[in-house]
Structures are given as structure tokens and as C-alpha cells.
Write a protein that holds these residues in place. Structure first.
Motif, PDB file in Angstrom:
ATOM      1  N   TRP A 172       4.724  -0.967  -0.297  1.00 50.80           N
ATOM      2  CA  TRP A 172       3.736  -0.328  -1.172  1.00 50.80           C
ATOM      3  C   TRP A 172       3.075   0.823  -0.431  1.00 50.80           C
ATOM      4  O   TRP A 172       2.787   0.727   0.769  1.00 50.80           O
ATOM      5  N   ASP A 173       2.841   1.928  -1.133  1.00 47.66           N
ATOM      6  CA  ASP A 173       2.226   3.122  -0.563  1.00 47.66           C
ATOM      7  C   ASP A 173       0.900   3.370  -1.269  1.00 47.66           C
ATOM      8  O   ASP A 173       0.857   3.573  -2.485  1.00 47.66           O
ATOM      9  N   THR A 218      -1.016   5.938  -1.206  1.00 45.68           N
ATOM     10  CA  THR A 218      -1.193   7.292  -1.733  1.00 45.68           C
ATOM     11  C   THR A 218      -0.619   7.437  -3.133  1.00 45.68           C
ATOM     12  O   THR A 218      -1.112   8.233  -3.936  1.00 45.68           O
ATOM     13  N   GLY A 227       3.974   2.238  10.388  1.00 50.99           N
ATOM     14  CA  GLY A 227       4.462   2.271   9.019  1.00 50.99           C
ATOM     15  C   GLY A 227       5.850   2.840   8.848  1.00 50.99           C
ATOM     16  O   GLY A 227       6.278   3.093   7.722  1.00 50.99           O
ATOM     17  N   SER A 230       5.287   0.774  -5.350  1.00 44.79           N
ATOM     18  CA  SER A 230       6.129   0.114  -4.366  1.00 44.79           C
ATOM     19  C   SER A 230       7.548   0.641  -4.445  1.00 44.79           C
ATOM     20  O   SER A 230       8.045   0.969  -5.532  1.00 44.79           O
ATOM     21  N   ARG A 272      -2.222   2.514   5.003  1.00 44.56           N
ATOM     22  CA  ARG A 272      -1.559   3.201   3.890  1.00 44.56           C
ATOM     23  C   ARG A 272      -0.428   2.364   3.297  1.00 44.56           C
ATOM     24  O   ARG A 272      -0.235   2.353   2.080  1.00 44.56           O
ATOM     25  N   TYR A 273       0.347   1.684   4.154  1.00 45.68           N
ATOM     26  CA  TYR A 273       1.523   0.965   3.685  1.00 45.68           C
ATOM     27  C   TYR A 273       1.326  -0.545   3.809  1.00 45.68           C
ATOM     28  O   TYR A 273       0.701  -1.027   4.764  1.00 45.68           O
TER      29      TYR A 273
END
Length: 371
Positions: free
Chosen positions: A235-236, A238, A262, A242, A220-221
Motif C-alpha cells: 500500500w502507498d 501517497t 520501502g 495497493s 509511506r508504504y
């Protein structure tokens, strides 16, 4: 990784990629004489140090070994080595990449290429990726450890390097140097999904300073750095956005690592190391040390003291503030060098007195089990 992403559909396809592209040999069990303390299986090993870079008969490697990472459970270690006797078929000329399964006491060679960056391993030990020279470009090649199946990242018109693999090897964060079309000499951070073939852009830069992408276990990250501005961002997936810089606008920072869960970003600034909690948005300093790696939970920090005359590598429990010496001999380590809970640390050293019978006069890879 995959070759042309259009040909990648499922992990089943990935696993079936021809093993003929990279023959991997398996060694015999490691005798107890190769360790200063009984080594046993990962998860049940005695406290002590185990030499990882050994031949099938347990003797020392006949070439230097460096650039090691360990999986969260401590079972698998990936490293680079110029030794030719670590597997029965021998290594190709120059350095090659190897994976040691400490529980099965087996070593496999991952292809015949010389890695340009430290090799990366997925959290479950199933996949290994590393960058290599491919004619005029740099490519990333990923191997399935069990079968030796392999494919290359699609880097058409680019050079790509600095791979970081998530827990099951599905997602790989990497940096791409844009060589053409004009304007060249730019860089992009991407995440490749090798199940679907999708590629997502994380960030783009008008420079080629190292981005050092570091991906979380669930993919995810992605933490990365803007080497030009000397800022660190996260950065995500979902949100597709960022956040950052995590260190504040007035601080020059170099990214070290994102924890596997994360939650924690570790970065260097000046002579200090900083641990940033993404949940609270706060950073705390670890003064006068050079951080090297963080364990998957973000609780344990491996560092090298800036002061000369002491140990070369120390592991700190960030909750209790207690330190444990990993090596009091000259030694170095890289990211992903600490297993979950700070139980094991992988490092490399040319010292000849870490384990008995070290007479090869070159660097070896070791695992220190602390408890």
C-alpha cells in the motif's frame, strides 16, 4: 500509541503521557564478562557476540528471553522475557517487554503486561509497541522508552494486534479483528497517525488470517498479506492504493518483511525465499532457505537453511552472494533482527556455549556483531 485518538494532538502531548502508568527501571552497566568478545558501545563494539538479557550486575537472566528486534543503528534491542532480575524492580508475573540500550548499557521494562506478539520498536528506539490481552479483547499499547509514558490504541469494538512501527514511531500499522457489529470475524489493516489521531484503512478482509503488516521507515508504504488468498500487497500512502500481488497470481506467498527504505519486500513461497524489488517490479529467489529478516536497506537477508546439519542462522549479502554464519548453534530470530548494512543480528538461543557462564538452562537474547 495513543488511547482515544481524539485526545491525541501532537508528539509533545504523547511524550507527556503519565509515566506512572508504566514504571521502567534502569540497570547498571553490563560488565564485559557477559560477552564472548568485548561489547563496548553500539557502533564501536568489537566483532563477537553479546548477551542482551542480563541482570543489572551483569549476571544471566533467571528466566527465558525471546522475540527480539534491533534498531537500524544497532543501539536498541527490544525483547520479551520471563526473567525477574533484568531490572531492579523485577518483572511482573509471566513475561514482560524490555528495551536494552547497548550504548548506555541500560535496560528498561516496558510495562507489566505479557506480550501476545513479538514486541515492535521504532527505528530510532524511542517507542515500543506490543499487543496484550485486555479483558475480552486484544489491545496494542505503545510506550515512550525515555519516560515510560504510555497509551493504548483505540480498539473499541475490535481486537487489534500485529503492530509495526515506522522510524520515529509516529505511524503504526496494525491489524484489527472486527468483533462487532455483525458480521463479525472480519479483519482490517490500518495505519494510525499518533500525531493527528488519523486512522487510514489499508485493506479489509472477510477472514482473520494474519495480515503481517510491515511499515516503511517514513510511513509511506505498508506491505501486508491476504492470508486467505495467500497473496502479498504493498500500500502507498501517497496514492491511497495497493499494488500487487507482488509474487504473481499463481504463487502462494507469506509475507516476511518490508525493508525500512520501502524498496524491498521479502516473502516465502514453498521451500524458497523471494526478494522483490519494488522499483523494478522483479523478484529473485533464494532457493531452499527460510528467510527470517532483511536489513533496513534490503541488501542483507537473514535466513535459516532448510538443510539439517548446518548452521541455524546465516546472513547473506544479496549483492555479492557471500554468507556469514550468525549462529552454528540452535537459534531463531524474528523480523527486524538485522541492523543497517548487516552489521549486527539479534537472535535467541537456549544453547549454553554461545557466551561463557551460561548456566540458566533457558533461552537468552544475543547480538552478533559481524564486522
Amino acid at each position: 500509541m495513543r488511547g482515544n485518538t481524539s485526545r491525541v494532538t501532537t508528539r509533545r502531548v504523547r511524550a507527556a503521557v503519565s509515566a506512572a502508568a508504566a514504571v521502567c527501571a534502569v540497570t547498571a552497566a553490563l560488565p564485559g564478562a557477559a560477552a564472548a568478545e568485548p561489547a563496548g558501545a553500539a557502533g564501536g563494539a568489537a566483532v563477537g557476540v553479546e548477551r542482551i538479557s542480563v541482570a543489572p550486575d551483569g549476571t544471566q537472566g533467571d528466566g527465558g528471553s525471546t522475540a527480539a528486534s534491533i534498531t537500524p543503528d544497532g543501539r536498541h534491542v527490544v525483547f520479551a522475557s520471563a526473567a525477574r532480575n533484568l531490572t531492579p524492580d523485577g518483572a511482573a508475573s509471566g513475561s514482560a517487554v524490555f528495551v536494552r540500550d547497548r550504548e548506555a548499557a541500560q535496560t528498561k521494562r516496558m510495562g507489566a503486561y505479557t506480550p501476545l506478539d513479538p514486541p515492535a520498536i521504532s527505528g530510532d528506539g524511542a517507542y515500543v509497541g506490543y499487543s496484550l490481552q485486555w479483558f475480552n479483547d486484544v489491545r496494542i499499547r505503545q510506550y515512550q522508552v525515555r519516560t515510560g509514558g504510555t497509551a493504548s490504541a483505540d480498539c473499541s469494538a475490535y481486537s487489534c494486534n500485529q503492530p509495526s512501527l515506522n522510524a520515529d514511531g509516529r505511524y503504526t500499522a496494525l491489524a484489527l479483528l472486527i468483533r462487532k457489529p455483525s458480521p463479525a470475524n472480519r479483519q482490517r489493516v490500518e495505519v494510525h497517525d499518533w500525531n493527528t489521531g488519523a486512522k487510514v484503512t489499508v485493506a479489509s478482509f472477510e477472514h482473520t488470517y494474519p495480515a503481517r503488516p510491515s511499515i516503511s521507515g517514513d510511513g509511506r508504504y505498508v506491505a501486508y498479506q491476504d492470508g486467505g488468498a495467500k497473496d502479498v500487497f504493498v500500500w502507498d500512502r501517497t496514492t491511497g492504493t495497493s499494488s500487487g500481488p507482488v509474487e504473481g497470481p499463481s504463487t502462494a506467498a507469506t509475507l516476511l518483511q518490508l525493508s525500512d527504505d520501502g524498496s524491498t519486500v521479502v516473502y516465502l513461497s514453498g521451500t524458497d525465499t523471494y526478494v522483490h524489488d519494488l522499483r523494478t517490479g522483479t523478484s529473485r529467489p533464494v532457493p531452499n532457505v527460510r528467510g527470517v529478516a532483511v536489513d533496513p536497506t534490503g541488501r542483507h537477508l537473514l535466513y535459516a537453511p532448510n538443510d539439517a546439519g548446518g548452521p541455524s542462522l546465516v546472513l547473506r549479502d544479496l549483492e555479492t552472494g557471500t554468507d556469514q554464519v550468525v549462529s552454528d548453534r540452535p537459534a531463531t530470530a524474528g523480523t527486524d533482527a538485522v541492523s543497517t548494512g548487516g552489521r549486527e543480528v539479534v537472535f535467541q538461543s537456549a544453547a549454553d556455549d554461545i557466551v561463557p557462564g551460561d548456566t540458566n538452562g533457558t533461552s537468552d537474547v544475543f547480538v552478533r556483531r559481524l564486522f
